[in-house]
Scaffold this motif. Structure first.
Motif, PDB file in Angstrom:
ATOM      1  N   LYS A 190      24.339  40.503  95.857  1.00 28.06           N
ATOM      2  CA  LYS A 190      24.987  39.337  96.469  1.00 28.06           C
ATOM      3  C   LYS A 190      23.956  38.243  96.706  1.00 28.06           C
ATOM      4  O   LYS A 190      22.800  38.531  97.004  1.00 28.06           O
ATOM      5  N   CYS A 218      23.047  35.459 102.398  1.00 32.79           N
ATOM      6  CA  CYS A 218      24.055  34.965 103.326  1.00 32.79           C
ATOM      7  C   CYS A 218      23.670  33.564 103.802  1.00 32.79           C
ATOM      8  O   CYS A 218      22.522  33.320 104.160  1.00 32.79           O
ATOM      9  N   LYS A 219      24.632  32.644 103.769  1.00 35.50           N
ATOM     10  CA  LYS A 219      24.380  31.285 104.258  1.00 35.50           C
ATOM     11  C   LYS A 219      24.569  31.279 105.764  1.00 35.50           C
ATOM     12  O   LYS A 219      25.646  31.583 106.249  1.00 35.50           O
ATOM     13  N   LEU A 278      39.222  36.518 101.847  1.00 38.07           N
ATOM     14  CA  LEU A 278      38.315  36.228 102.950  1.00 38.07           C
ATOM     15  C   LEU A 278      38.399  37.317 104.010  1.00 38.07           C
ATOM     16  O   LEU A 278      39.496  37.657 104.465  1.00 38.07           O
ATOM     17  N   PHE A 317      35.032  36.726  99.791  1.00 35.81           N
ATOM     18  CA  PHE A 317      34.071  36.127 100.719  1.00 35.81           C
ATOM     19  C   PHE A 317      34.085  36.884 102.036  1.00 35.81           C
ATOM     20  O   PHE A 317      35.150  37.263 102.520  1.00 35.81           O
ATOM     21  N   ILE A 318      32.893  37.104 102.585  1.00 34.93           N
ATOM     22  CA  ILE A 318      32.795  37.763 103.887  1.00 34.93           C
ATOM     23  C   ILE A 318      32.080  36.825 104.855  1.00 34.93           C
ATOM     24  O   ILE A 318      31.037  36.256 104.532  1.00 34.93           O
ATOM     25  N   VAL A 319      32.689  36.668 106.031  1.00 30.85           N
ATOM     26  CA  VAL A 319      32.064  35.906 107.101  1.00 30.85           C
ATOM     27  C   VAL A 319      31.678  36.903 108.192  1.00 30.85           C
ATOM     28  O   VAL A 319      32.481  37.761 108.547  1.00 30.85           O
ATOM     29  N   ALA A 322      27.385  39.712 103.825  1.00 34.15           N
ATOM     30  CA  ALA A 322      28.191  38.522 104.089  1.00 34.15           C
ATOM     31  C   ALA A 322      27.775  37.347 103.217  1.00 34.15           C
ATOM     32  O   ALA A 322      26.642  37.274 102.729  1.00 34.15           O
ATOM     33  N   ASP A 323      28.708  36.401 103.030  1.00 32.74           N
ATOM     34  CA  ASP A 323      28.414  35.156 102.334  1.00 32.74           C
ATOM     35  C   ASP A 323      28.053  34.065 103.334  1.00 32.74           C
ATOM     36  O   ASP A 323      27.225  33.215 103.057  1.00 32.74           O
TER      37      ASP A 323
END
Ligand SMILES: Cc1cc2nc3c(=O)[nH]c(=O)nc-3n(C[C@H](O)[C@H](O)[C@H](O)COP(=O)(O)OP(=O)(O)OC[C@H]3O[C@@H](n4cnc5c(N)ncnc54)[C@H](O)[C@@H]3O)c2cc1C
Lengths: 249, 324
Positions: A224, A227-228, B261, B282-284, B298-299
């Motif tokens: 991946k 992470c932002k 999401l 997408f992972i928050v 996570a993204d």
């Protein structure tokens, strides 16, 4: 009533997954093997039923299709409390092959309730229980989240997408279980481990059987992107990114 | 020799995943130079029944019988096998949901057809017939060859775009043959969750972990889910503690989901939890510990206290909605 539990021997859930031989085989180096988590819950529930139904359950047997390497996993099931174990002595090739071997090994043994996990955490076939029921010509109840026994009556709860159902079934049958049948899996006691050494572990030789599928190679998911991180003082920015960049809201 | 799809309905309406399946089957049919037949079991109104046509099915087979109002594994798999035989189907497609997992293994044995479950993409090759699937609970992929004449696939949910086409499908009724052995289980009671977005069907999922500290703190999660038309989920300890219902538990030993999401609030991101959610597009992650492993999966991430961050997210979503 006699209960049979199908046990899959799988890598510990924390195992780092790697492949060897040009990505054609799973790297078993240093892997800890465990009872597939679902099967452990099935065994736990079977033992609870045996203890609480006043003799309704005569015997709890575990079965695995595997080579001698899987015996520690079967011994662990005996240590947890199964009465006896069967090992069909062959390398499992696919779900069809495994289910056929189990059906051949047990078709004349009079098991009333056969329990399999909804899937095996290694190859995620999600198929052995249903195939076994079909080979044996018995009903199957799938995604079962609770099992109760009263005399000869079995009552099950099945999860469906968006709800649940209470189901009654004729015996013999196959229950394909998931979360809920038991909460915490039992762990072997010292006494259990001692007793397990003397419990029968019967080895059955394989029959002629085909696998219908073949696993030819493996791949790891792409790494991946980092992470932002969004400044906690500027939460709006997150919603903005989800809206304009990810386009998911 | 069409591709046969089992299109499942919920209260008489096809599930979204049924259209995903028809779209997927249509692409396979194109590769093979054949057509798609959709099979519907149970009561579905004529208007609804036509719908698989809009995703590429050229024939829709309908089986109705009062005994089929609930899923009965033996009877349903018997119907599917009979239809597959009468249509001469050599590829059969199911969803990899509870229903697909219940039926496909039985059909596999009836037809001596190789089954691959949890397929994530179109076949990479038709000869030998090769598909990719998830293994090790999402931690890897395997390429699997099916050696039998008839092939059965269950498609991982949310792994294929729904594609609308213009197609006029014919509708045909089919009368299966049953034996008493097909009806040896009986549904005695049904509980339906209504008015909520189904976790396995949801495009957005808002999920809480032990970091939420207690069931009394779930209001913002529910509010955010409602705003986003999302489903709610949780980590295992949360359902084990009884803070949330078991149906919400995601992960290795819970539900495996793949929404567009996934918003993880106060979830550490243990490997067993990630096994159930890592296929999300997408992972928050919102977590006060900057070392929490969830940030590796996570993204987008916010290092902060959920109690402070969630209300601000809710406000920001409301503003966004007001603007658009
Ligand atoms: C065989 C097996 C199967 C398993 N299967 C599953 C499974 O299916 N699903 C699953 O979820 N787990 C599963 N587990 C358990 C898993 O290992 C973890 O224990 C679990 O996922 C942790 O849940 P959690 O993240 O909610 O809690 P914790 O690990 O306790 O993490 C809580 C997080 O919240 C953060 N936090 C605390 N307070 C706040 C705050 N105010 N604001 C922001 N962040 C905060 C903390 O920093 C921490 O990272 C399994 C374990 C085993 C052994």
């Amino acid at each position: 009533m006699k209960i049979l539990i199908c046990i899959s021997n799988v890598p510990d859930t924390t195992t780092k997954i790697r492949f060897v031989n040009d990505n054609t085989a799973f790297d078993t180096n240093g892997v800890q093997w465990i009872i597939n988590p679902w099967d452990e819950l099935a065994l736990t529930r079977a033992l609870e039923l045996k203890e609480t139904t006043g003799g309704a359950i005569e015997k709890v047997t575990v079965i695995n299709v595997g080579t001698k390497d899987t015996e520690p996993t079967l011994r662990k099931a005996l240590a947890i409390g199964a009465d006896d174990a069967i090992r069909v002595n062959t390398e499992p090739k696919d779900a069809f092959f495994v289910a056929y071997h189990i059906s051949e090994a047990v078709k004349n043994e009079g098991y009333d309730m056969i329990i399999a996990g909804i899937d095996s955490s290694d190859y995620n076939g999600a198929a052995v229980g249903g195939m076994l029921a079909e080979f044996l010509g018995v009903p199957s109840v799938s995604s079962v989240s609770s099992i109760d026994v009263e005399g000869d009556n079995v009552s099950l709860k099945r999860e469906i997408d968006g709800g649940s159902e209470v189901i009654g079934t004729q015996l013999p049958f196959v229950a394909i279980i998931q979360k809920g049948v038991a909460i915490e899996p039992r762990i072997p006691s010292m006494r259990g481990i001692m007793m397990a050494r003397k419990k029968p572990l019967n080895v059955v030789e394989p029959v002629e059987a085909d696998a219908l599928t073949e696993f030819v190679s493996y791949e790891l998911p792409q790494a991946k992107a980092a992470c932002k991180m969004v400044d906690p003082e500027n939460v709006k920015e997150l919603i903005n990114l989800l809206h304009t960049e990810a386009k998911v809201i | 020799m069409p591709v046969l799809v089992y299109t499942e309905n919920w209260d008489g309406k096809f599930k979204k995943l049924s259209f995903e399946l028809v779209s997927y089957a249509s692409e396979i049919a194109k590769m093979m130079g054949t057509s798609v037949t959709a099979l519907s079991i149970g009561n579905v109104e004529q208007n609804e029944l036509k719908k698989p046509g809009s995703y590429g099915a050229s024939k829709i087979i309908e089986v109705k019988d009062d005994r089929l109002n609930h899923l009965i594994n033996s009877a349903y798999s018997s119907i599917i096998s009979q239809v597959a035989e009468s249509e001469g189907a050599n590829v059969i497609v199911f969803s990899n949901n509870f229903t697909g997992k219940a039926l496909s293994p039985r059909v596999s044995v009836k037809l001596k057809a190789g089954l691959v479950s949890g397929v994530t993409a179109l076949p990479s090759n038709l000869d030998p017939f090769t598909v990719q699937k998830k293994v090790f609970t999402g931690k890897a992929f395997a390429n699997v060859v099916i050696k039998s004449d008839i092939k059965i696939l269950t498609l991982s949910q949310n792994s294929f775009e729904i594609i609308e086409t213009e197609n006029n499908a014919t509708i045909e009724a089919f009368t299966p043959e049953f034996t008493d052995n097909d009806f040896r289980t009986e549904v005695k009671d049904v509980t339906k969750v209504t008015g909520k977005v189904l976790l396995t069907d949801a495009e957005i999922v808002v999920s809480g972990g032990r970091g939420m500290k207690g069931p009394e703190n779930w209001k913002p999660i529910e509010e955010l889910a409602e705003l986003l038309v999302a489903a709610t989920a949780c980590s295992r300890p949360v359902s084990d503690e009884g803070w949330r219902p078991h149906e919400e538990h995601t992960g290795q030993t819970g539900k495996i989901i793949a929404p567009n999401l996934y918003i993880a609030c106060g979830i550490s991101g243990a490997i067993q939890h990630l096994a159930g959610v890592s296929s999300s597009k997408f992972i928050v992650a919102i977590n006060k510990d900057n070392d929490a492993p969830i940030f590796e999966a996570a993204d987008y991430g916010i290092i902060g206290d959920v109690n402070k961050v969630l209300p601000e997210i809710i406000e920001a979503v409301k503003e966004l909605k007001a603007e658009s």
